[in-house]
Design an enzyme around this catalytic site. Structure first.
Site, short mmCIF file in Angstrom:
data_model
loop_
_atom_site.label_atom_id
_atom_site.label_comp_id
_atom_site.label_asym_id
_atom_site.label_seq_id
_atom_site.Cartn_x
_atom_site.Cartn_y
_atom_site.Cartn_z
CG MET A 128 -1.93 -1.20 1.37
SD MET A 128 -2.88 -0.72 2.76
CE MET A 128 -3.59 -2.11 3.02
CD GLU A 246 -2.32 -4.05 8.06
OE1 GLU A 246 -3.24 -3.93 7.20
OE2 GLU A 246 -0.98 -3.78 7.89
CD GLN A 283 9.43 0.58 48.32
OE1 GLN A 283 9.94 1.71 48.24
NE2 GLN A 283 8.53 0.42 49.27
#
Ligand SMILES: Cc1cc2nc3c(=O)[nH]c(=O)nc-3n(C[C@H](O)[C@H](O)[C@H](O)COP(=O)(O)OP(=O)(O)OC[C@H]3O[C@@H](n4cnc5c(N)ncnc54)[C@H](O)[C@@H]3O)c2cc1C
Length: 381
Positions: A128, A246, A283
């Protein structure tokens, strides 16, 4: 992580995914560096994938396909994405080209092309995008003007996946240049005997190095009228209708990569030590991983919701656009956070996380950019 299973994955689909994963891991990954150097996957690998039943899995058996559903396709795509092998363009070949042919082809066209695609003897591409622009499909410049029993094709395309290997290319072009979107048609170019057709450079990309993404040139290329896909002038509508599928394929590819990335990062932070203990005890690491795992699970649930609706034929374009844009945005953010937890090793290509990171970026661009997706979503509001 726990043993969440997607609702569209039954035992048979799970077994296929498992088999496909082992195939990509043992056959594709050892060849990946060589493929990257040559900028394309060997044709022999396409044939091997065909023998394994990994091509055209959702195409009916009378056309040589696996006779499965889109769930089989998605399982195969996810298995490949999870290994980090991004050169083999099966999502375009089986995920797009085969479905264009199945949906819009005549019986003769289906019987002529689909069996070869299922064995890997014929490799498919969709063209395309043009050098002057990809988002604005209405501004296509490549033309196919009818002369007797042929169309004469002139113009160029770029960024075409499988562009070098392709034997069949679905060209999105103008058969009536003055008619705007009503002049757009789909024409199947058989590349093996096509004087005037030339493949240009294989494009040197940031990621997906083994994928043969290429420029294509057409200089008075004759394509028989019998290779028109569907009706003349209907190509724009056909392309738009396939885009929801798609876009979901891209989102699905993205979630499989995110899951692999999070799993890789959990394993790494458990083994890597700093300041007397494993990284995962810190953490910040724990919070980052908790965030990434949560985002990935939310994305998985959304993608699964879309796949289930798609399998029922109920996926609308807006939701598919939401999934493509949102999942790929999360993918890039999660990949970046995972790379950070690897420190310098996250930037080294010998670590899967680095390749996943490099391969992720284009997900926000191809199959319609995320900005175009947001425009489509906004239009529906
Ligand atoms: C690795 C790779 C593989 C690809 N494979 C294929 C393939 O197999 N077949 C194929 O046909 N194409 C393929 N493409 C092309 C891809 O689909 C296009 O790159 C994409 O559609 C964007 O087009 P463009 O590059 O021309 O960018 P442009 O259209 O020039 O866009 C540039 C920028 O402007 C923005 N923009 C454009 N229009 C709007 C708008 N209306 N509103 C807001 N922002 C806008 C875009 O979002 C983008 O940020 C591939 C591309 C890559 C990189």
């Amino acid at each position: 992580m726990d043993d969440y299973r997607s609702p569209w994955v039954d035992d048979e689909v799970a077994a296929l995914k498992d088999m496909a994963g082992k195939f990509f891991e043992t056959v594709a990954i050892p060849q990946r560096e060589r493929w990257e150097e040559q900028q394309r996957v060997d044709r022999e690998f396409w044939l091997a994938a065909g023998r394994q039943g990994l091509l055209c899995a959702a195409i009916p058996e009378i056309y040589g396909g696996g006779g499965g559903t889109l769930a089989h396709d998605f399982a195969i795509f996810e298995a490949q994405a999870a290994t980090g092998e991004s050169g083999f363009g099966n999502q375009v070949h089986s995920g797009l080209v085969a479905h264009y042919l199945l949906t819009y082809g005549t019986e003769d066209q289906k019987l002529r092309w689909l069996p070869g695609m299922a064995t890997g003897e014929l490799i498919g591409a969709v063209a395309m995008t043009e050098p002057e622009g990809g988002s604005d499909l209405k501004a296509l410049r490549t033309t196919a003007i009818r002369h007797g029993e042929d169309y004469i094709v002139n113009g160029s395309k770029t960024f075409i996946s499988n562009g070098v290997n392709a034997d069949l290319i679905i060209l999105v072009l103008k058969t009536a240049p003055a008619d705007g979107t009503r002049g757009v048609s789909l024409l199947v170019l058989e590349t093996r005997d096509a004087p005037g057709f030339n493949v240009g450079r294989v494009l040197n990309k940031v990621g997906m190095k083994a994928q043969d993404t290429a420029e294509l040139f057409f200089d008075d290329v004759r394509v028989p009228v019998g290779n028109l896909l569907g009706a003349e002038g209907m190509g724009y509508g056909y392309a738009m209708a396939q885009l929801a599928h798609e876009r979901l394929v891209v989102a699905d590819w993205g979630i499989a990569m995110m899951e692999r990335a999070v799993a890789e990062t959990i394993a790494y932070t458990k083994s890597r030590r700093a300041f007397g203990g494993p990284l995962i005890d810190m953490q910040n690491t724990r919070f980052e991983l908790a965030d990434c795992a949560t985002i990935t699970r939310v994305a998985r649930v959304f993608v699964d919701h879309c796949i289930v609706r798609h399998l029922r034929g109920e996926l609308d374009k807006t939701t598919a656009s939401m999934a493509k844009a949102w999942v790929t945005e999360q993918q890039c953010q999660v990949l970046d956070r995972c790379v950070q937890l690897f420190g310098g090793y996250g930037y080294m290509l010998e670590y899967p996380i680095a390749r996943l990171h490099a391969d992720a970026r284009v997900q926000k661009v191809y199959a319609g950019t995320n900005e175009v997706m947001k425009e489509l979503v906004a239009r529906s509001l």
